[in-house]
Scaffold this active site. Structure first.
Site, short mmCIF file in Angstrom:
data_model
loop_
_atom_site.label_atom_id
_atom_site.label_comp_id
_atom_site.label_asym_id
_atom_site.label_seq_id
_atom_site.Cartn_x
_atom_site.Cartn_y
_atom_site.Cartn_z
N TYR A 111 0.83 -1.21 0.00
CA TYR A 111 0.00 0.00 0.00
C TYR A 111 0.87 1.26 0.00
O TYR A 111 0.44 2.31 -0.46
CB TYR A 111 -0.89 0.04 1.25
CG TYR A 111 -2.19 -0.71 1.15
CD1 TYR A 111 -2.28 -1.92 0.47
CD2 TYR A 111 -3.33 -0.23 1.79
CE1 TYR A 111 -3.47 -2.61 0.42
CE2 TYR A 111 -4.53 -0.93 1.74
CZ TYR A 111 -4.59 -2.12 1.05
OH TYR A 111 -5.77 -2.80 1.02
N LYS A 157 4.02 -15.19 1.06
CA LYS A 157 4.13 -15.79 -0.28
C LYS A 157 5.62 -15.92 -0.57
O LYS A 157 6.15 -15.34 -1.51
CB LYS A 157 3.40 -14.90 -1.31
CG LYS A 157 3.30 -15.48 -2.71
CD LYS A 157 2.36 -16.66 -2.84
CE LYS A 157 2.43 -17.25 -4.24
NZ LYS A 157 1.64 -18.49 -4.37
N ASP A 208 -2.03 -18.25 -0.70
CA ASP A 208 -3.05 -18.91 -1.52
C ASP A 208 -3.62 -20.13 -0.81
O ASP A 208 -4.83 -20.34 -0.75
CB ASP A 208 -2.49 -19.26 -2.92
CG ASP A 208 -1.15 -19.97 -2.88
OD1 ASP A 208 -0.50 -20.00 -1.81
OD2 ASP A 208 -0.74 -20.52 -3.93
N ASP A 227 -5.66 -7.62 4.21
CA ASP A 227 -6.88 -6.98 3.69
C ASP A 227 -7.76 -8.02 3.00
O ASP A 227 -8.96 -8.11 3.25
CB ASP A 227 -6.49 -5.88 2.70
CG ASP A 227 -7.71 -5.19 2.13
OD1 ASP A 227 -8.63 -4.87 2.91
OD2 ASP A 227 -7.75 -4.97 0.90
N ASP A 229 -11.63 -10.03 4.41
CA ASP A 229 -12.96 -10.12 3.79
C ASP A 229 -13.43 -11.58 3.73
O ASP A 229 -14.61 -11.87 3.92
CB ASP A 229 -12.95 -9.54 2.36
CG ASP A 229 -13.29 -8.05 2.35
OD1 ASP A 229 -12.77 -7.32 3.22
OD2 ASP A 229 -14.08 -7.62 1.48
C1 IPM Z 1 -10.03 -2.09 4.91
C2 IPM Z 1 -10.37 -1.33 3.67
C3 IPM Z 1 -9.27 -0.33 3.40
C4 IPM Z 1 -7.99 -1.09 3.20
C5 IPM Z 1 -9.52 0.64 2.23
C6 IPM Z 1 -10.81 1.37 2.35
C7 IPM Z 1 -8.38 1.62 2.11
O1 IPM Z 1 -10.58 -2.20 2.60
O2 IPM Z 1 -9.83 -1.46 5.95
O3 IPM Z 1 -10.00 -3.33 4.87
O4 IPM Z 1 -7.75 -1.65 2.11
O5 IPM Z 1 -7.19 -1.13 4.13
MN MN Z 2 -10.56 -4.30 3.15
#
Ligand code: IPM
Ligand code: MN
Length: 353
Positions: free
Chosen positions: A141, A187, A219, A243, A247
């Site tokens: 990032y 990785k 992975d 990140d 999810d």
């Molecule tokens: C998270 C979000 C953020 C990230 C974005 C909004 C910058 O997806 O906090 O998981 O990628 O860190």
């Molecule tokens: Mn995120």
């Protein structure tokens, strides 16, 4: 008195934040605490008002106050903004400026939500927890060069020994304190930054012979989280892998809307936010799930204010409301009671009172 910067942000941000504020007021009364909650703008709403997604006044408050409670940033309305001007970059800059290198993402897989969770009931069982620790202010990032045009673009994954050391030490300390197994995700078969990551984690592990450690490629980790999630207790990984995997863990929870996070550093100050985004498609409809934000506020009580009892109380109130079969739309189920964002907030307040 504790001073909290409240940043609702864009999309569903204001709706969910209103519920967290309501719940914090209930905690204030019950525990005789005193919270000064002041709103600040960040993201698209800030751009509309000030022409920048991260106004200096907001940054100043975040630096001075004890904690920041944040909703979400971004949306199609601001898609014309590019590069550093984007709403999401404002959040990245804030995390970096406050030196919040630890991102704690504790996910709860609840028996009460077994009907909503996309895992077989025998995997959910009585439910389980996984804590993801994501390095938050390094990696791809932030690495330079970071640039692009319509022909070619580059992002750089850079990690230094020091950056990996501090996040892995935190992970080992937590694993030791909770007597849990630690899994480091990288990785290393393809990336230099991951090779360094793994070797530094191995070095740090020498100081924690009591902590069970294993390494897994990202992975394979993504695969294992679905096939056999109970093998994981605490996961530590870099910024982007964290990140993505968070999810996926949000899916195990039944909805991203339930999932809180705490971004912390060396001191007591922290930035607390749900891991979901602004959900522009449902913004303003009063159907968003406020639980991720409310649980983030509970993390704030625990990590920034040392209010463990109040934090437990808040978390138990959430569990109680879910156990009583109240559901927002994202986790709605036949034969259960679907409630609005505001009603969910009220139910949790009532439970605390
Ligand atoms: C998270 C979000 C953020 C990230 C974005 C909004 C910058 O997806 O906090 O998981 O990628 O860190
Ligand atoms: Mn995120």
């Amino acid at each position: 008195m504790k001073r909290i910067v409240v940043i609702p942000g864009d999309g569903i941000g204001p709706e969910i934040m209103a519920q967290a504020v309501k719940v914090l007021k209930a905690i204030e009364n019950k525990y005789n605490a005193s919270f000064q909650m002041d709103e600040a703008l960040m993201g698209g709403v800030a751009y509309d008002e000030f022409g920048t997604c991260l106004p200096d006044s907001t940054m100043k408050m975040c630096k001075e106050y004890d904690a920041v409670l944040f909703g979400a940033n971004g949306g199609p309305k601001w898609d014309f903004l590019t590069g550093e001007k984007r709403p999401e970059r404002a959040l990245a800059v804030l995390r970096k400026e406050l030196e919040l290198f630890i991102n704690l993402r504790p996910v709860k897989v609840r028996k009460s939500l077994a009907g909503t969770i996309p895992l077989k009931p025998e995997i959910v069982g009585d439910g389980f927890d996984i804590t993801l620790i994501r390095e938050l202010i390094g990696g791809i990032y932030y690495g330079l060069p970071k640039e692009g045009d319509s022909e070619r673009a580059v992002d750089s994954m850079i990690y230094t020994k020091g950056e990996v050391e501090r996040i892995s030490r935190y992970a080992f300390e937590l694993a030791r304190a909770e007597s849990k197994k630690l899994t480091s995700v990288d990785k290393e078969n393809m990336m230099e930054a991951s090779k360094l990551w793994r070797s530094v984690v191995m070095d740090v592990s020498k100081n924690y012979p009591d902590v069970k450690l294993n390494h897994i490629l990202v992975d394979n980790c993504a695969y294992q989280i679905v096939m056999d999630p109970r093998q994981f207790e605490i996961i530590v990984t870099g910024n982007m892998f964290g990140d993505i995997l968070s999810d996926e863990l949000g899916a195990l929870a039944g909805s991203l809307g339930l999932y809180p996070s705490a971004s912390i550093g060396y001191g007591k100050k922290g930035l607390y936010e749900p891991i979901h985004g602004t959900a522009p498609d449902i913004a303003g409809k009063g159907i968003a799930n406020p639980i991720g934000t409310i649980l983030s506020a509970a993390l704030m009580l625990r990590h920034s204010f040392d209010m463990n009892e109040a934090a437990d109380d808040m978390e138990q109130a959430v569990e109680a409301v879910l156990d009583k079969d109240f559901r927002t739309a994202d986790i709605a189920e036949k034969d259960k009671k679907t409630v609005s964002t505001g009603e969910m907030g009220d139910l949790i307040v009532k439970e605390i009172e």
